[in-house]
Design an enzyme around this catalytic site. Structure first.
Site, PDB file in Angstrom:
ATOM      1  N   GLY A   1     -36.945  -4.516   4.165  1.00  0.00           N
ATOM      2  CA  GLY A   1     -36.315  -3.665   5.306  1.00  0.00           C
ATOM      3  C   GLY A   1     -36.188  -2.649   4.291  1.00  0.00           C
TER       4      GLY A   1
ATOM      5  N   CYS B   1     -21.166  -1.482  -1.985  1.00  0.00           N
ATOM      6  CA  CYS B   1     -21.061  -2.334  -3.681  1.00  0.00           C
ATOM      7  C   CYS B   1     -22.413  -2.032  -4.690  1.00  0.00           C
ATOM      8  CB  CYS B   1     -20.418  -3.731  -3.628  1.00  0.00           C
ATOM      9  SG  CYS B   1     -18.809  -3.896  -3.297  1.00  0.00           S
TER      10      CYS B   1
ATOM     11  N   LEU C   1     -16.626 -10.882  -1.105  1.00  0.00           N
ATOM     12  CA  LEU C   1     -17.314 -10.444  -0.073  1.00  0.00           C
ATOM     13  C   LEU C   1     -18.135  -9.409   0.455  1.00  0.00           C
ATOM     14  CD1 LEU C   1     -13.534 -10.566   0.252  1.00  0.00           C
ATOM     15  CD2 LEU C   1     -14.202 -12.063   0.330  1.00  0.00           C
TER      16      LEU C   1
ATOM     17  N   LYS D   1     -23.477   1.038  -5.823  1.00  0.00           N
ATOM     18  CA  LYS D   1     -22.457   1.696  -7.331  1.00  0.00           C
ATOM     19  C   LYS D   1     -22.272   1.295  -8.099  1.00  0.00           C
ATOM     20  CE  LYS D   1     -17.553   0.167  -5.764  1.00  0.00           C
ATOM     21  NZ  LYS D   1     -17.192  -0.343  -7.115  1.00  0.00           N
TER      22      LYS D   1
ATOM     23  N   LYS E   1      -0.508   3.525   7.441  1.00  0.00           N
ATOM     24  CA  LYS E   1      -1.656   2.467   7.448  1.00  0.00           C
ATOM     25  C   LYS E   1      -1.043   0.802   7.755  1.00  0.00           C
ATOM     26  CE  LYS E   1      -5.530   0.918   4.644  1.00  0.00           C
ATOM     27  NZ  LYS E   1      -6.114   0.998   3.346  1.00  0.00           N
TER      28      LYS E   1
ATOM     29  N   ASP F   1       1.370  -1.465  -0.060  1.00  0.00           N
ATOM     30  CA  ASP F   1       0.087   0.283  -0.019  1.00  0.00           C
ATOM     31  C   ASP F   1       0.852   1.624   0.234  1.00  0.00           C
ATOM     32  OD1 ASP F   1      -3.178   0.063   1.250  1.00  0.00           O
ATOM     33  OD2 ASP F   1      -1.900   2.182   0.995  1.00  0.00           O
TER      34      ASP F   1
HETATM   35  C1  UDX Z   1     -22.858  -7.024  -1.399  1.00  0.00           C
HETATM   36  C2  UDX Z   1     -22.520  -8.370  -2.116  1.00  0.00           C
HETATM   37  O1  UDX Z   1     -23.318  -9.466  -1.583  1.00  0.00           O
HETATM   38  C3  UDX Z   1     -20.928  -9.149  -2.057  1.00  0.00           C
HETATM   39  O2  UDX Z   1     -21.060 -10.788  -2.600  1.00  0.00           O
HETATM   40  C4  UDX Z   1     -20.133  -8.275  -2.772  1.00  0.00           C
HETATM   41  O3  UDX Z   1     -18.700  -8.093  -2.946  1.00  0.00           O
HETATM   42  C5  UDX Z   1     -19.809  -6.692  -2.229  1.00  0.00           C
HETATM   43  O4  UDX Z   1     -21.324  -6.416  -1.715  1.00  0.00           O
HETATM   44  P1  UDX Z   1     -21.953  -6.300   1.479  1.00  0.00           P
HETATM   45  O5  UDX Z   1     -22.918  -4.661   0.551  1.00  0.00           O
HETATM   46  O6  UDX Z   1     -20.988  -6.381   2.564  1.00  0.00           O
HETATM   47  O7  UDX Z   1     -22.432  -7.428   0.485  1.00  0.00           O
HETATM   48  O8  UDX Z   1     -23.528  -6.709   1.810  1.00  0.00           O
HETATM   49  P2  UDX Z   1     -24.765  -7.651   1.659  1.00  0.00           P
HETATM   50  O9  UDX Z   1     -25.226  -8.492   2.823  1.00  0.00           O
HETATM   51  O10 UDX Z   1     -24.722  -8.159   0.568  1.00  0.00           O
HETATM   52  O11 UDX Z   1     -26.025  -6.008   1.876  1.00  0.00           O
HETATM   53  C6  UDX Z   1     -25.935  -5.553   1.187  1.00  0.00           C
HETATM   54  C7  UDX Z   1     -27.242  -4.560   1.260  1.00  0.00           C
HETATM   55  O12 UDX Z   1     -28.197  -5.514   1.185  1.00  0.00           O
HETATM   56  C8  UDX Z   1     -27.739  -4.062   2.550  1.00  0.00           C
HETATM   57  O13 UDX Z   1     -27.489  -3.324   2.871  1.00  0.00           O
HETATM   58  C9  UDX Z   1     -28.222  -5.025   2.758  1.00  0.00           C
HETATM   59  O14 UDX Z   1     -29.158  -4.433   5.079  1.00  0.00           O
HETATM   60  C10 UDX Z   1     -29.345  -5.178   2.079  1.00  0.00           C
HETATM   61  N1  UDX Z   1     -30.321  -6.301   1.836  1.00  0.00           N
HETATM   62  C11 UDX Z   1     -29.409  -7.641   1.910  1.00  0.00           C
HETATM   63  C12 UDX Z   1     -31.155  -6.854   2.081  1.00  0.00           C
HETATM   64  O15 UDX Z   1     -31.921  -5.032   2.473  1.00  0.00           O
HETATM   65  N2  UDX Z   1     -32.311  -7.523   2.153  1.00  0.00           N
HETATM   66  C13 UDX Z   1     -31.752  -8.692   2.336  1.00  0.00           C
HETATM   67  O16 UDX Z   1     -32.249  -9.551   2.400  1.00  0.00           O
HETATM   68  C14 UDX Z   1     -30.746  -8.902   1.808  1.00  0.00           C
END
Ligand code: UDX
Length: 434
Positions: A253, A260, A153, A263, A35, A30
């Site tokens: 929800g 992710c 992830l 974006k 960091k 990095d």
């Molecule tokens: C996501 C993808 O799952 C992962 O594979 C990718 O590489 C990065 O983006 P992340 O953003 O860390 O991961 O969280 P995730 O558990 O996927 O939830 C994303 C959002 O969706 C959260 O705000 C969560 O609250 C919401 N969510 C998720 C719901 O509202 N309902 C669901 O059933 C699942």
């Protein structure tokens, strides 16, 4: 195998630590020396369950190290993983300038054959672009391959996601490079899918778009449930039992956030726009999500009338539990809207408060726990489904509130119990109740 991970951010660190855990020799590079200094002492600059322990363990085993010396780290490595950020640029496209910067540097430093894998989420065609860029910057006559190796992830469960990955995607034009990457991931014992590079790049965007669409679909269905007196939790359970649909990501929800989904959907939309591909479904998924974030406020106003000068308590600020990440968190939109409505806000989150405090040092008050945040409030909005919110003494909460209103943005609580206790409770998509 010797592996160099460029970018000791979230993806780079988790990937590096897991690769070290299965026995590879990993150097995380990095440009941020501060960091690196704290990482060398086993201190992680963000919250991710189990990551710190994994880094400390592998520092001791000498399987992981941290360095700003790219020359030496590249020299020693067989595989170079690029894991730098690709944030949204102003027009919504993915900004790959950091990946390009790293590629130029790699090009100027290569002196023997390497496999260069792009882990960062990048638009279709980026691997080919990066290959050209490296070629243009080569100082020696050596060979290299650029492959696509996207990550999947989830924050808060990234380590377990890596060890239990549903699939490992390797997009490569060269079977030699694909075999090296396969060997690196073999110890994880997870399914590996080999594709061409462009397909691998799209798999990441398509997966995130599909998952986000699933969420918006269930949220739209939840809206219908409220109007026709159905319970979305039952509907989702019944749908999910169909193995063609699957039960995951069907939790209604207040919408998706994070670094992710928003974006990546915007970037794919933009990429489609540039070549005349409309992506109507993705467009709608984003529109439904924007509206969904405002639902708790609509519900509060239905109960309280004006929110002017009312004290509203927010439970949870991070975009999901087990992380302190507030990027694109629904909480931020909710705070903005409540402030516009003239409400006073008191908020509590187990670990994300400091980050929100930096944005709202004066206009939001922060509480030490749920109980303190409830005192004299006229409504609680549950924004993030932190486990600790399940085990709260709601008798105590009710006695301290001015108006016993709970908007449960994650359908976290037992609505029958709360209603029997005298709360005015409203979840998401749980029938026409109050
Ligand atoms: C996501 C993808 O799952 C992962 O594979 C990718 O590489 C990065 O983006 P992340 O953003 O860390 O991961 O969280 P995730 O558990 O996927 O939830 C994303 C959002 O969706 C959260 O705000 C969560 O609250 C919401 N969510 C998720 C719901 O509202 N309902 C669901 O059933 C699942």
């Amino acid at each position: 195998m010797n592996i160099c991970v460029i970018g000791a951010g979230y993806v780079g660190l988790v990937t590096g630590a897991c690769l070290a855990e299965v026995g590879h020799k990993v150097t995380c590079c990095d440009i941020d020396q501060t960091k690196l200094n704290s990482l060398e002492k086993g201190r992680i600059p963000f919250f991710e369950p189990d990551l710190e322990e994994l880094v400390i363990k592998n520092l001791r085993k000498k399987n992981i190290s941290f360095s700003s010396n790219l020359v030496q780290s590249i020299e020693n490595a067989v595989l170079i993983l690029i894991a730098v950020g690709t944030p949204s640029s102003d027009n919504g496209t993915a900004d790959i300038s950091k990946v390009e910067e790293v590629a130029r540097e790699i090009g100027s430093l290569l002196s023997s054959y390497k496999v260069i894998a792009i882990k960062s989420t990048v638009p279709v065609g980026t691997c080919a672009k990066i290959e050209d860029l490296i070629k243009t910057n080569l100082k020696s006559n050596c060979q290299f391959d650029v492959i696509s190796n996207p990550e999947f992830l989830r924050e808060g469960s990234a380590i377990s996601d890596m060890f239990n990955a549903d699939r490992i995607i390797i997009g490569s034009e060269s079977s030699w490079a694909a075999n090296i990457a396969k060997e690196v991931y073999l110890p994880f014992g997870r399914p590996i899918l080999l594709t061409k590079r462009e397909s691998a790049e799209l798999i990441k965007y398509a997966s995130n778009s599909f998952l986000a669409t699933k969420i918006s679909f269930i949220n739209e269905m939840a809206d219908f449930c409220e109007k026709v007196d159905c319970d979305i939790e039952d509907v989702a359970a019944g749908m999910g039992m169909d193995s063609r649909i699957g039960g995951r990501f069907l939790k209604a929800g207040i919408g998706f956030g994070g670094s992710c989904f928003p974006k990546d959907l915007k970037a794919l939309l933009k990429a489609g726009e540039q070549i005349g591909c409309g992506f109507n479904i993705i467009n709608s998924a984003l529109a439904v999500n924007s509206a969904q974030k405002m639902l708790p406020i609509k519900k509060l106003k239905n109960i309280l009338g004006t929110l002017e000068n009312k004290l509203i308590s927010l439970w949870g600020l991070s975009f999901k539990p087990n992380t302190d990440d507030i990027r694109e968190a629904p909480a931020l939109d909710i705070i903005e809207e409540l402030l516009k409505e003239g409400a006073r806000i008191i908020a509590y989150d187990p670990i994300a408060m400091t980050k929100v405090k930096n944005i709202y040092p004066d206009r939001v008050v922060f509480a030490k726990d749920c109980y303190e945040s409830a005192v004299n409030s006229q409504g609680i909005i549950i924004i993030t489904e932190w486990d600790e919110f399940r085990n709260i003494d709601f008798n105590r909460i009710k006695q301290s509130m001015k108006m016993p209103v709970i908007i449960d943005g994650r359908n976290l609580l037992d609505r029958h119990r709360l209603k029997n206790m005298g709360f005015l409770y409203s979840g998401i998509g749980r029938g026409t109740m109050l």
